[in-house]
Design a protein around this motif. Structure first.
Motif, PDB file in Angstrom:
ATOM      1  N   ALA A  74       0.830  -1.217   0.000  1.00 44.49           N
ATOM      2  CA  ALA A  74       0.000   0.000   0.000  1.00 44.49           C
ATOM      3  C   ALA A  74       0.858   1.258   0.000  1.00 44.49           C
ATOM      4  CB  ALA A  74      -0.938  -0.014   1.203  1.00 44.49           C
ATOM      5  N   ALA A  75       1.998   1.222   0.716  1.00 42.96           N
ATOM      6  CA  ALA A  75       2.886   2.385   0.741  1.00 42.96           C
ATOM      7  C   ALA A  75       3.455   2.678  -0.642  1.00 42.96           C
ATOM      8  CB  ALA A  75       4.013   2.152   1.752  1.00 42.96           C
ATOM      9  N   VAL A  76       3.869   1.609  -1.364  1.00 37.39           N
ATOM     10  CA  VAL A  76       4.404   1.798  -2.720  1.00 37.39           C
ATOM     11  C   VAL A  76       3.298   2.276  -3.667  1.00 37.39           C
ATOM     12  CG1 VAL A  76       5.537   0.655  -4.655  1.00 37.39           C
ATOM     13  CG2 VAL A  76       6.193   0.058  -2.312  1.00 37.39           C
ATOM     14  N   ALA A  77       2.098   1.702  -3.541  1.00 42.88           N
ATOM     15  CA  ALA A  77       0.983   2.130  -4.392  1.00 42.88           C
ATOM     16  C   ALA A  77       0.620   3.588  -4.122  1.00 42.88           C
ATOM     17  CB  ALA A  77      -0.231   1.234  -4.148  1.00 42.88           C
ATOM     18  N   TRP A  78       0.641   3.991  -2.863  1.00 43.90           N
ATOM     19  CA  TRP A  78       0.345   5.403  -2.514  1.00 43.90           C
ATOM     20  C   TRP A  78       1.364   6.322  -3.157  1.00 43.90           C
ATOM     21  CZ3 TRP A  78       3.416   8.682   0.622  1.00 43.90           C
ATOM     22  CH2 TRP A  78       2.827   9.910   0.925  1.00 43.90           C
ATOM     23  N   ARG A  79       2.631   5.906  -3.167  1.00 43.23           N
ATOM     24  CA  ARG A  79       3.671   6.711  -3.798  1.00 43.23           C
ATOM     25  C   ARG A  79       3.431   6.814  -5.307  1.00 43.23           C
ATOM     26  NH1 ARG A  79       8.781   8.375  -2.343  1.00 43.23           N
ATOM     27  NH2 ARG A  79      10.274   8.636  -4.038  1.00 43.23           N
ATOM     28  N   ASP A  80       2.954   5.726  -5.917  1.00 37.17           N
ATOM     29  CA  ASP A  80       2.629   5.754  -7.342  1.00 37.17           C
ATOM     30  C   ASP A  80       1.522   6.748  -7.660  1.00 37.17           C
ATOM     31  OD1 ASP A  80       4.487   3.989  -8.273  1.00 37.17           O
ATOM     32  OD2 ASP A  80       3.089   2.417  -8.846  1.00 37.17           O
TER      33      ASP A  80
END
Length: 436
Positions: A74-80
């Protein structure tokens, strides 16, 4: 410490992936979209571990494992997703000044096609979906296509194809080999629905598109679509630009494209598939990504065939439909077609005479003599010289050999009574060429 039973889902995921490593079972699993199975089982496994930890069927510490998996993802997706709004606003701001003052009575519209063919290859047999929709949608009397990869000589001296909407009966007449061999092309018109496919039920029953080798007379506005792949951090970005180059050299650009962020729920893909281009069995492991358009006009379609709506907005022209479509004057187009045919015949005859009388290695070009097929009136007085030239050059490699093959195809189409006096000599040349 008691192990969660949900770990068996990971064992099943590993088996599903390992089976795909073997081409024979892998092909059958590929048909069943087995590459999605391991990811699905992995997610079920992590969710199962969380449930078992929360219900105390396994140690509470096992909750750390799904927390890291889903939380880290979720953290990586939020950054995307962070730069999406900024990118959309930037595209809208840049497109605000993308309008072009286009007048079809004073300017020609030229589409610079993608270089799909090698130099010296025959004229293309069809239009791309992008070009199809531009022809179907724009209210311009003629649209030119320039292919940088196609030699000028292949279009009877012209470096463009002029596409006009004409009555279907005229296209039927132009399907005759005498016209097609002169570089005159016919295309069906499809009123595409935006799905990226052309269905027979979308085909216009009244009109078609006719392509003639013809260069524009009016000052051209050249339109070219380009695409570039880049990344912002880990976020893949497909940047699309439609550039309109005005007659004075100034350029107007419309921007679009799409970004491919990770979805909020992980969708890992692990599997193998047949790479038909390289004839190899290839395996892969990655996360599935979404496709988010940056512009409602350019980049919002699967497959990227979206230049037509961008041009309608850019040029400020009226978009036509099947009901409002009108064809060009058939007598005018037919006169142009006959002129193209005559030019092609004269050009092919000159190449034939040069090869026969002077130099058999002089390039004729791929299918350069096709327009003379069945032209007994032109070939009959030259037949003896053609046979003699073929005999001289049958053993020579390179261009001369290619020219011999074209002349053989032309001679074989003659009436038997004309060929009979030269039959044995032609058969010897034919046998020698086939043997090489």
């Amino acid at each position: 410490m008691k192990l969660p039973k949900s770990l068996w889902f990971f064992v099943a995921a590993a088996i599903a992936f390992l089976l795909q490593l073997l081409p024979i079972p892998g092909i059958f699993l590929m048909i069943l979209t087995a590459s999605a199975w391991p990811g699905f089982l992995v997610n079920i496994g992590f969710l199962g571990i969380a449930v078992e930890a929360l219900t105390r069927r396994a140690s509470f510490y096992w909750l750390i494992v799904p927390t890291i998996w889903f939380g880290g993802y979720a953290a990586v997706a939020w950054r995307d997703h962070l730069p999406l709004q900024r990118l959309e606003q930037d595209v809208a701001r840049r497109n605000a000044s993308a309008s072009v003052d286009f007048d079809p009575l004073r300017q020609s519209l030229v589409l610079v096609s993608k270089a799909r063919e090698m130099p010296g290859s025959p004229p293309r047999a069809g239009l791309s979906l992008d070009e199809q929709e531009i022809v179907a949608a724009l209210s311009a009397p003629v649209i030119y296509i320039r292919d940088p990869a196609t030699a000028r000589s292949q279009f009877s001296g012209a470096s463009h194809i002029a596409i006009r909407t004409v009555d279907r009966l005229l296209c039927d007449e132009m399907e005759e080999p005498a016209f097609r061999n002169a570089g005159i092309l016919t295309f069906a018109i499809f009123d595409l629905d935006g799905s990226g496919t052309s269905r027979m039920e979308d085909r216009d029953s009244r009109f078609c598109a006719l392509g003639l080798p013809e260069d524009p007379i009016l000052p051209p506005i050249e339109v070219e679509r380009s695409q570039r792949e880049s990344r912002i951090g880990l976020l893949p970005v497909s940047e699309i630009t439609v550039t309109a180059t005005m007659p004075d050299g100034t350029r107007r650009r419309m921007y679009g494209g799409s970004v491919h962020p990770l979805p909020w729920f992980p969708k890992p893909i692990l599997g193998c598939a047949l790479d038909s281009g390289a004839a190899a069995w290839r395996c892969f492991a990655h996360f599935s990504r979404d496709d988010v358009p940056l512009s409602p006009v350019l980049g919002s379609r699967f497959g990227g065939d979206d230049t037509a709506p961008a041009l309608v907005q850019m040029l400020g022209v009226r978009r036509i439909t099947a009901a409002t479509r009108r064809g060009a004057d058939s007598s005018m187009v037919l006169a142009k077609a006959r002129a193209v045919q005559e030019h092609a015949i004269a050009d092919a005859t000159a190449k034939l005479d040069k090869a026969v009388d002077e130099d058999m290695s002089a390039p004729i070009g791929y299918g350069g003599l096709d327009v003379l097929l069945d032209r007994t009136d032109i070939i009959r007085p030259r037949l003896a010289s053609i046979v003699e030239a073929m005999e001289r050059s049958a053993a020579v490699n390179g261009t001369a050999r290619d020219n011999v093959r074209q002349m053989l195809a032309m001679v074989k189409r003659l009436p038997p009574e004309l060929v009979e006096p030269f039959r044995e000599r032609i058969d010897v040349v034919d046998h020698y060429v086939r043997g090489r």
